[in-house]
Structures are given as structure tokens and as C-alpha cells.
Scaffold this motif. Structure first.
Motif, PDB file in Angstrom:
ATOM      1  N   THR A 122       0.835  -1.193   0.000  1.00  0.00           N
ATOM      2  CA  THR A 122       0.000   0.000   0.000  1.00  0.00           C
ATOM      3  C   THR A 122       0.870   1.243   0.000  1.00  0.00           C
ATOM      4  O   THR A 122       1.817   1.325   0.770  1.00  0.00           O
ATOM      5  N   GLN A 123       0.539   2.179  -0.864  1.00  0.00           N
ATOM      6  CA  GLN A 123       1.311   3.414  -0.937  1.00  0.00           C
ATOM      7  C   GLN A 123       0.419   4.613  -0.654  1.00  0.00           C
ATOM      8  O   GLN A 123      -0.751   4.620  -0.999  1.00  0.00           O
ATOM      9  N   GLY A 124       1.025   5.595  -0.011  1.00  0.00           N
ATOM     10  CA  GLY A 124       0.332   6.836   0.291  1.00  0.00           C
ATOM     11  C   GLY A 124       1.073   8.006  -0.316  1.00  0.00           C
ATOM     12  O   GLY A 124       2.208   7.880  -0.770  1.00  0.00           O
ATOM     13  N   GLN A 125       0.427   9.116  -0.292  1.00  0.00           N
ATOM     14  CA  GLN A 125       0.975  10.347  -0.856  1.00  0.00           C
ATOM     15  C   GLN A 125       2.060  10.893   0.065  1.00  0.00           C
ATOM     16  O   GLN A 125       1.935  10.867   1.280  1.00  0.00           O
ATOM     17  N   GLY A 126       3.147  11.388  -0.521  1.00  0.00           N
ATOM     18  CA  GLY A 126       4.216  12.005   0.245  1.00  0.00           C
ATOM     19  C   GLY A 126       4.515  13.386  -0.282  1.00  0.00           C
ATOM     20  O   GLY A 126       4.241  13.695  -1.441  1.00  0.00           O
ATOM     21  N   ARG A 127       5.077  14.255   0.594  1.00  0.00           N
ATOM     22  CA  ARG A 127       5.375  15.622   0.178  1.00  0.00           C
ATOM     23  C   ARG A 127       6.642  16.096   0.878  1.00  0.00           C
ATOM     24  O   ARG A 127       6.773  15.988   2.090  1.00  0.00           O
ATOM     25  N   PHE A 128       7.583  16.603   0.089  1.00  0.00           N
ATOM     26  CA  PHE A 128       8.819  17.178   0.619  1.00  0.00           C
ATOM     27  C   PHE A 128       8.482  18.494   1.318  1.00  0.00           C
ATOM     28  O   PHE A 128       7.824  19.350   0.749  1.00  0.00           O
ATOM     29  N   ILE A 129       8.948  18.630   2.570  1.00  0.00           N
ATOM     30  CA  ILE A 129       8.771  19.878   3.315  1.00  0.00           C
ATOM     31  C   ILE A 129      10.118  20.595   3.420  1.00  0.00           C
ATOM     32  O   ILE A 129      10.223  21.779   3.127  1.00  0.00           O
ATOM     33  N   SER A 130      11.145  19.852   3.814  1.00  0.00           N
ATOM     34  CA  SER A 130      12.499  20.408   3.944  1.00  0.00           C
ATOM     35  C   SER A 130      13.493  19.259   3.924  1.00  0.00           C
ATOM     36  O   SER A 130      13.104  18.095   3.862  1.00  0.00           O
ATOM     37  N   SER A 131      14.770  19.559   4.018  1.00  0.00           N
ATOM     38  CA  SER A 131      15.784  18.500   4.009  1.00  0.00           C
ATOM     39  C   SER A 131      15.718  17.640   5.269  1.00  0.00           C
ATOM     40  O   SER A 131      16.362  16.601   5.344  1.00  0.00           O
ATOM     41  N   THR A 132      14.891  18.045   6.244  1.00  0.00           N
ATOM     42  CA  THR A 132      14.753  17.266   7.474  1.00  0.00           C
ATOM     43  C   THR A 132      13.331  16.781   7.733  1.00  0.00           C
ATOM     44  O   THR A 132      13.092  16.090   8.725  1.00  0.00           O
ATOM     45  N   VAL A 134       9.619  15.188   5.761  1.00  0.00           N
ATOM     46  CA  VAL A 134       8.738  14.759   4.672  1.00  0.00           C
ATOM     47  C   VAL A 134       7.394  14.438   5.315  1.00  0.00           C
ATOM     48  O   VAL A 134       7.335  13.863   6.407  1.00  0.00           O
ATOM     49  N   GLU A 135       6.309  14.824   4.648  1.00  0.00           N
ATOM     50  CA  GLU A 135       4.973  14.540   5.166  1.00  0.00           C
ATOM     51  C   GLU A 135       4.348  13.408   4.369  1.00  0.00           C
ATOM     52  O   GLU A 135       4.420  13.386   3.138  1.00  0.00           O
ATOM     53  N   CYS A 136       3.745  12.457   5.067  1.00  0.00           N
ATOM     54  CA  CYS A 136       3.038  11.338   4.434  1.00  0.00           C
ATOM     55  C   CYS A 136       1.565  11.402   4.818  1.00  0.00           C
ATOM     56  O   CYS A 136       1.232  11.800   5.934  1.00  0.00           O
ATOM     57  N   ILE A 137       0.695  10.997   3.905  1.00  0.00           N
ATOM     58  CA  ILE A 137      -0.732  10.873   4.183  1.00  0.00           C
ATOM     59  C   ILE A 137      -1.056   9.387   4.159  1.00  0.00           C
ATOM     60  O   ILE A 137      -0.847   8.711   3.152  1.00  0.00           O
ATOM     61  N   SER A 138      -1.552   8.873   5.287  1.00  0.00           N
ATOM     62  CA  SER A 138      -1.837   7.437   5.358  1.00  0.00           C
ATOM     63  C   SER A 138      -2.987   7.073   4.425  1.00  0.00           C
ATOM     64  O   SER A 138      -3.983   7.782   4.367  1.00  0.00           O
ATOM     65  N   PRO A 139      -2.853   5.972   3.681  1.00  0.00           N
ATOM     66  CA  PRO A 139      -3.943   5.512   2.821  1.00  0.00           C
ATOM     67  C   PRO A 139      -4.968   4.724   3.639  1.00  0.00           C
ATOM     68  O   PRO A 139      -4.695   4.295   4.754  1.00  0.00           O
ATOM     69  N   ARG A 140      -6.131   4.539   3.073  1.00  0.00           N
ATOM     70  CA  ARG A 140      -7.189   3.732   3.697  1.00  0.00           C
ATOM     71  C   ARG A 140      -6.699   2.291   3.826  1.00  0.00           C
ATOM     72  O   ARG A 140      -6.063   1.767   2.926  1.00  0.00           O
ATOM     73  N   ARG A 141      -7.012   1.654   4.948  1.00  0.00           N
ATOM     74  CA  ARG A 141      -6.613   0.264   5.152  1.00  0.00           C
ATOM     75  C   ARG A 141      -7.812  -0.640   5.366  1.00  0.00           C
ATOM     76  O   ARG A 141      -7.810  -1.785   4.966  1.00  0.00           O
ATOM     77  N   GLY A 142      -8.849  -0.150   6.057  1.00  0.00           N
ATOM     78  CA  GLY A 142     -10.054  -0.943   6.263  1.00  0.00           C
ATOM     79  C   GLY A 142      -9.986  -1.887   7.445  1.00  0.00           C
ATOM     80  O   GLY A 142     -10.940  -2.603   7.716  1.00  0.00           O
TER      81      GLY A 142
END
Length: 194
Positions: A122-132, A134-142
Motif C-alpha cells: 500500500t502506498q500513500g501520498q508524500g510531500r517534501f517539506i524540507s531537508s529534514t 517529509v509529510e506522508c498521508i496514510s492511505p485507507r486500510r479498512g
């Protein structure tokens, strides 16, 4: 010819898919003048190459040979980047409905898009914030349960984040009684759920 992904860690080991035409079983590929570790012609248009180790980050040319002696540069490049090191995540739990914003702290995160792995497939969305960060959004698991979280900046090489993420069954709110109260507070409210 093209290479996917176009980036990988300086330590090598990235499986790079080379796309082109007229590939043969005897074909060889070099990245930055060093032959790939483990190569395979999958078809006449696809070639798999495991990126060799390089000591420094930077852009390197990709070259191919049909005889292992004469290499021709294809104009395709592969960028070596320093390996990032995730140190931890917060929060470490969230709803099985997904959507929890998780801050992953670490060092040497390169700018660009990220993919966050949750468990095996399962993969979720990730976003670079800074060199220290990273933000991840958890995907639905059920369903509830613990999963490993990992990060990738090239969708191929995943680095495991220390700790585990706990999926918890979503709470269901059924009723709130009374539904109104005094503006100054003090009203006892009964919340029912499932």
C-alpha cells in the motif's frame, strides 16, 4: 533511450529500467563509466540494469554497448543522490479510514516528489517539506493493525522509517445529547458511538 527512475542512491543497487529499441541479450550498460551490476534484456525494447556504486552524488551519463567494448552515449542521464536517513514519525497511529498526516523527521531528504509505503503493498501520498521533514498521508486500510512505513524519492528505492504505524478502527459517532448548551459552558453532554 530513456531510464526510469532517473535518480538513485550513491551506494548503487537501484533497479533501472532502460527503454529503447533493438536490445539484445549481449547488450551492456554503463552509468558514469561503470558497468551495471546485474543486467538483463527483458525484451527488444526493455533492459534492466542495477545501478553501480558511485562515491559522490551527481549526474552521470548512461551508455550502451552491443559488444562490451564500444559504448555509445545515449544522451540519457542518471543522477546519484546521497541516501536520506529517516529518524522517526509522528503521530504513529491513525484511523483505518486513512488521511492521517504523518511528519517523518530525518536528514538529507532531497527535494522532489515522495511516495510513502504503508506495509507491503500500500502506498500513500508524500510531500517534501524540507531537508529534514517529509509529510506522508496514510492511505485507507479498512482494518486495524501495525505496519512498517517507508519513503521513496524515486518510486523504486524505499527506506524504512524506524517504528511502526498503528491503524486503529475508526470511531463512529451516533449521537450527542443534548445538541445545544449554554454559551458559558457547563452543560453535561452524553456522546454515544459504535
Amino acid at each position: 533511450m530513456s531510464a526510469t527512475p532517473s535518480t538513485g542512491f550513491v551506494g548503487g543497487g537501484t533497479t533501472v529500467t532502460i527503454s529503447g529499441a533493438s536490445f539484445s541479450g549481449g547488450m551492456r550498460v554503463q552509468i558514469g563509466g561503470t558497468e551495471c551490476m546485474g543486467s538483463e534484456a527483458v525484451s527488444s525494447t526493455l533492459f534492466l540494469c542495477t545501478s553501480p556504486n558511485h562515491t559522490e552524488a551527481g549526474v552521470r551519463s548512461v551508455a550502451a554497448s552491443v559488444n562490451g567494448v564500444e559504448y555509445v552515449s545515449s544522451g540519457v542521464v542518471f543522477e546519484y543522490v546521497a541516501a536520506f536517513v529517516p529518524a522517526g514519525m509522528h503521530p504513529s497511529r491513525g484511523s483505518d479510514l486513512g488521511g492521517t498526516r504523518i511528519t517523518v523527521a530525518g536528514v538529507d531528504f532531497p527535494p522532489g516528489p515522495y511516495v510513502c509505503g504503508f506495509g507491503r503493498n500500500t502506498q500513500g501520498q508524500g510531500r517534501f517539506i524540507s531537508s529534514t521533514v517529509v509529510e506522508c498521508i496514510s492511505p485507507r486500510r479498512g482494518a486495524g493493525g501495525n505496519v512498517t512505513v517507508s519513503l521513496s524519492s524515486n518510486e523504486v528505492d524505499f527506506v524504512v522509517v524506524p517504528g511502526r504505524f498503528q491503524y486503529e478502527s475508526a470511531m463512529g459517532l451516533v449521537s450527542v445529547v443534548p445538541s445545544v448548551g449554554a454559551a458559558e459552558g457547563g452543560t453535561v453532554v452524553t456522546i454515544s458511538g459504535a
